[in-house]
Write an enzyme that holds these catalytic residues in place. Structure first.
Site, PDB file in Angstrom:
ATOM      1  CG  ASP A  86      -2.458   4.734   7.739  1.00  0.00           C
ATOM      2  OD1 ASP A  86      -2.829   4.560   8.928  1.00  0.00           O
ATOM      3  OD2 ASP A  86      -2.766   3.961   6.819  1.00  0.00           O
ATOM      4  CG  PHE A 104       7.140   6.626  -1.529  1.00  0.00           C
ATOM      5  CD1 PHE A 104       8.520   6.684  -1.586  1.00  0.00           C
ATOM      6  CD2 PHE A 104       6.517   7.132  -0.392  1.00  0.00           C
ATOM      7  CE1 PHE A 104       9.264   7.222  -0.546  1.00  0.00           C
ATOM      8  CE2 PHE A 104       7.246   7.668   0.654  1.00  0.00           C
ATOM      9  CZ  PHE A 104       8.625   7.713   0.575  1.00  0.00           C
ATOM     10  N   PRO A 159       4.744  -2.723   4.320  1.00  0.00           N
ATOM     11  CG  PRO A 159       6.181  -2.177   6.103  1.00  0.00           C
ATOM     12  CD  PRO A 159       5.412  -3.331   5.492  1.00  0.00           C
ATOM     13  CB  VAL A 211      -0.921   0.030   1.234  1.00  0.00           C
ATOM     14  CG1 VAL A 211      -1.915   1.177   1.126  1.00  0.00           C
ATOM     15  CG2 VAL A 211      -1.645  -1.295   1.407  1.00  0.00           C
ATOM     16  CG  PHE A 217      -5.669  -4.196  14.624  1.00  0.00           C
ATOM     17  CD1 PHE A 217      -6.449  -4.579  15.696  1.00  0.00           C
ATOM     18  CD2 PHE A 217      -4.526  -3.457  14.873  1.00  0.00           C
ATOM     19  CE1 PHE A 217      -6.095  -4.241  16.990  1.00  0.00           C
ATOM     20  CE2 PHE A 217      -4.160  -3.114  16.157  1.00  0.00           C
ATOM     21  CZ  PHE A 217      -4.947  -3.503  17.222  1.00  0.00           C
ATOM     22  CG  LEU A 218      -3.789  -0.164  12.450  1.00  0.00           C
ATOM     23  CD1 LEU A 218      -2.762   0.454  11.505  1.00  0.00           C
ATOM     24  CD2 LEU A 218      -3.252  -0.137  13.878  1.00  0.00           C
ATOM     25  NE  ARG A 271      13.715   3.617  -8.831  1.00  0.00           N
ATOM     26  CZ  ARG A 271      14.335   3.769  -7.658  1.00  0.00           C
ATOM     27  NH1 ARG A 271      13.725   4.363  -6.663  1.00  0.00           N
ATOM     28  NH2 ARG A 271      15.562   3.345  -7.486  1.00  0.00           N
ATOM     29  NE  ARG A 303      -6.676   2.985   1.300  1.00  0.00           N
ATOM     30  CZ  ARG A 303      -6.231   2.744   2.539  1.00  0.00           C
ATOM     31  NH1 ARG A 303      -6.870   1.861   3.313  1.00  0.00           N
ATOM     32  NH2 ARG A 303      -5.147   3.332   2.993  1.00  0.00           N
ATOM     33  CB  SER A 323      -0.965   6.356   2.834  1.00  0.00           C
ATOM     34  OG  SER A 323      -1.233   6.273   1.448  1.00  0.00           O
TER      35      SER A 323
END
Length: 734
Positions: free
Chosen positions: A638, A126, A548, A118, A465-466, A313, A341, A276
């Site tokens: 995040d 990134f 991550p 993610v 979970f978070l 890149r 997302r 994020s």
């Protein structure tokens, strides 16, 4: 003042309007005027429905708050509580059994179990790294992390350490013994590799041996027996490439001339517009949409400086191998299959405003995301001069993860939105697939109904979970003080939640059709712990789990070689391991037996976490980063982690465990620590000692002191408001 262009009832920020017309629409065969007319119609038709869903959230929360306030001194009667939730329509009847019917889904989702990255889509570097993380060097992942301890002369150092390198090689050989064992002996004894009559042969001191399962040899590159070639193996659908070059620095030290073992790693990646990122206006949104467009066209690039050198890149090409018989070709994807997302149903964004009678209102951001990420993803369905050289989906699908939905009505609304977007874009119905985040309590307790609402579109369910813990706290805010944050992972509801997600997904026919996913490993530097612990997720029947970083993806990929997830799912099929009562068990503190120093420790830990994340979000627009905790352990933070921390302290404040003065004192103690942790950042603006002049500090304080009032405990309204203030100040000073 934002420069805007009128399009029907809409007034669109020019930066967005020009991006769509000049960059996104060319190559799609969609007429600009008809597109904007379609956007106008979707916004006009669906905004009232979106508003009604949010009103329903508030209505249910108010009823639950009232019920708990009337019983706050009584032990929770779980039967009465369940009946109450049924009565108000929070807990819905479970549908009859069904099987999902989603079609046109790529193999990476249906049949290949493996890691999922993610990554914030606003950061091009990134995003490129994540898309290219489909393949990763196991040697690099081991050498550069704590999986190999820096003991007995195995320090990383500033140059290659052969002692450490030998430990890496030994570790990789042991991995090969487990994933692709030889018919006898060990990979550690290998002195050379060859291909004979379409079979891989491994030379050892005792002679030549083949693989225990010869079919795991999938191909090779280069000339057989040449100084530089590679062998491709496959296990549980994931590929392993052994690179052979006896002349290379590492190959020289290896008896078999092996210079690296490369693992198929991040099979799928989620490009994130949500938790994020910090996207609060049209400029931010267009940056994300442009990067997403570049990923789909295959032309995204970024100048990167490393070790004093600058290079460009770009996205990796696909990989081609010779088949074992030497007669054919095998092409494998060079890049991760991409999801995007979108944001949830809550927030609006002034990138577009629309007229509602005499009043102008910001458009719901989730509606915008569906339209614009869907539009730009069309380029990932085909190649050509106008669409770029690379393809994302090979089956004609666009994969959208939809977060923070509360119950099946909200899932149904998303599916209706996707259908309307398909009409605007001229796409076949069912092109836009949905990934359902099971991260809100009302979705968890009605998960089967949520899946049924998307039975012909769903490709993924995932436990988070978070966020789920944040909603657990906020939903039961009035029930009493909650346990400490660190104790949440050991609660009854958490285990029930994780098990139920797998059981319900399997019962709905996800095996071989859709992903069942599990959550993030946040401790970015603690890879040895991750390798030890995260294997529990595939063992639990998950076909994917979040990581991550590309390095973490490569290390986590080993788990899917050790565990046959398909076999685990077969074993779990038909089981129902949880009850609704377990899912409804509230994590209340049984007694307030904490010592004053324990309370202070909990408050300081959470305040430091909140400040460490919020200061970068509000002041610099960084939505996801490694944030050192109070003990200087780097954690990938995040908005989900922020939601837990702020809601827990708001809960303790509400029930008198702490006071507003305690919160302020802790924030003032922790701010200098956070300032010190960011001292090397030239752009960083300290919060101490002028706390009330720091918009970031004030945002952190707001999140705690007004936490009970925030919709479902979400942090976005405060973060967006304070970030906009920072940007406005910067614009005025310029």
């Amino acid at each position: 003042m934002t420069d805007r262009v009128s399009a029907g009832n809409l007034r669109v920020a020019r930066v967005l309007y020009d991006f769509v017309n000049d960059e996104a629409l060319p190559g799609t065969d969609i007429d600009p005027d008809s597109f904007w007319a379609g956007v106008d119609k979707v916004v006009t038709d669906l905004t009232p429905r979106n508003q009604e869903l949010l009103r329903r959230r508030d209505e249910l929360q108010a009823q639950i708050d009232k019920w708990h306030r009337q019983r706050v001194i009584e032990p929770l009667d779980i039967d009465a509580y369940r009946d109450f939730l049924i009565e108000i329509g929070y807990l819905l009847p479970e549908p009859e059994d069904f099987t999902i019917t989603t079609s046109g889904v790529d193999d990476e989702i249906t049949t290949t179990a493996g890691p999922q990255l993610v990554v914030p889509v606003l950061n091009a570097r990134f995003a490129l790294n994540a898309a290219n993380a489909r393949w990763g060097s196991l040697y690099d992942a081991l050498y550069g992390t704590d999986v190999i301890p820096e003991t007995d002369g195995a320090e990383k150092g500033s140059s290659y350490n052969k002692v450490r390198g030998d430990k890496v090689i030994a570790y990789a050989r042991n991995f090969l013994d487990q994933a692709v064992p030889l018919e006898s002996g060990s990979w550690a004894d290998a002195t050379g590799l060859s291909v004979e009559d379409g079979r891989l042969q491994v030379a050892t001191a005792d002679g030549s041996v083949g693989l225990a399962e010869p079919a795991k040899f999938a191909g090779y590159t280069g000339q057989l027996g040449s100084p530089d070639w590679s062998v491709l193996l496959v296990n549980h659908g994931l590929h392993i490439e052994i690179l052979i070059d006896p002349q290379s620095p590492v190959g020289k030290t290896d008896r078999a001339g092996i210079k690296d073992v490369v693992l198929e790693s991040a099979v799928t990646t989620i490009m994130d517009f949500e938790d994020s990122v910090a996207a609060v206006d049209a400029d931010d949104k267009v940056l994300g949409y442009r990067n997403w467009l570049g990923l789909n066209k295959g032309d995204l690039s970024e100048e990167v400086s490393k070790d004093g050198k600058t290079f460009t890149r770009v996205l990796n090409a696909d990989r081609t191998y010779t088949t074992p018989d030497g007669q054919g070709e095998l092409t494998l994807p060079g890049r991760s299959l991409l999801f995007v997302r979108n944001v949830g149903h809550l927030m609006t964004n002034d990138a577009i405003v629309w007229s509602d009678g005499d009043e102008e209102k910001e458009v719901f951001e989730g509606i915008m995301d569906a339209l614009f990420t869907g539009l730009t993803a069309i380029h990932g369905l085909k190649t050509g001069e106008a669409n770029g050289p690379l393809q994302n989906s090979r089956t004609g699908s666009i994969y959208i993860v939809k977060p923070k939905m509360h119950g099946p009505d909200e899932v149904a609304f998303t599916c209706e939105l996707f259908s309307r977007v398909e009409d605007v874009l001229g796409l076949p119905q069912g092109t836009l697939k949905i990934g359902i985040m099971d991260e809100e309590r009302r979705t968890t307790v009605n998960l089967k109904a949520c899946i049924k609402a998307a039975a012909d579109r769903v490709v993924f369910i995932n436990t988070g979970f978070l966020d789920r813990t944040g909603d657990e706290i906020h939903t039961s805010m009035e029930a009493g003080p909650m346990i400490r944050k660190g104790a949440m992972k050991n609660t009854t509801w958490i285990k029930a939640y994780e098990d139920a997600n797998v059981d319900i997904g399997l019962a709905a026919g996800f095996k071989g059709k859709a992903q069942i996913g599990k959550g993030m490993w946040a401790m970015t530097e603690l890879m040895a712990d991750m390798v030890e612990q995260k294997i529990g997720q595939p063992k639990a029947g998950a076909t994917t789990a979040w990581v991550p970083s590309p390095t973490a993806a490569t290390l986590h990929a080993m788990h899917y070689h050790y565990v046959d997830v398909g076999a685990v799912q077969e074993e779990l099929a038909g089981k129902k391991r949880t009850t609704i009562e377990q899912l409804l068990t509230i994590p209340l503190a049984k007694e307030l037996a904490w010592a004053p120093e324990e309370i202070r420790e909990e408050v300081d830990n959470n305040c430091q976490s909140i400040l460490g994340y919020v200061v970068r979000w509000v002041a610099q627009g960084v939505g996801c980063s490694k944030v050192p905790d109070i003990h200087d352990v780097a954690l990938m933070e995040d908005r989900a982690t922020l939601r837990i921390s702020s809601q827990l302290l708001a809960n303790w404040l509400r029930h008198g465990v702490i006071t507003e003065e305690d919160v302020r004192a802790s924030l003032e103690r922790m701010a200098p620590l956070v300032d010190a942790q960011n001292a090397k950042d030239a752009a960083y603006q300290p919060m101490a000692p002028n706390f009330d002049d720091s918009l970031a500090f004030l945002a952190a304080q707001d999140l705690i002191l007004t936490g009970t009032q925030q919709p479902n405990g979400y942090t976005e309204p405060i973060l967006h408001r304070r970030r906009r203030e920072v940007k406005a100040r910067a614009a005025q000073s310029n």
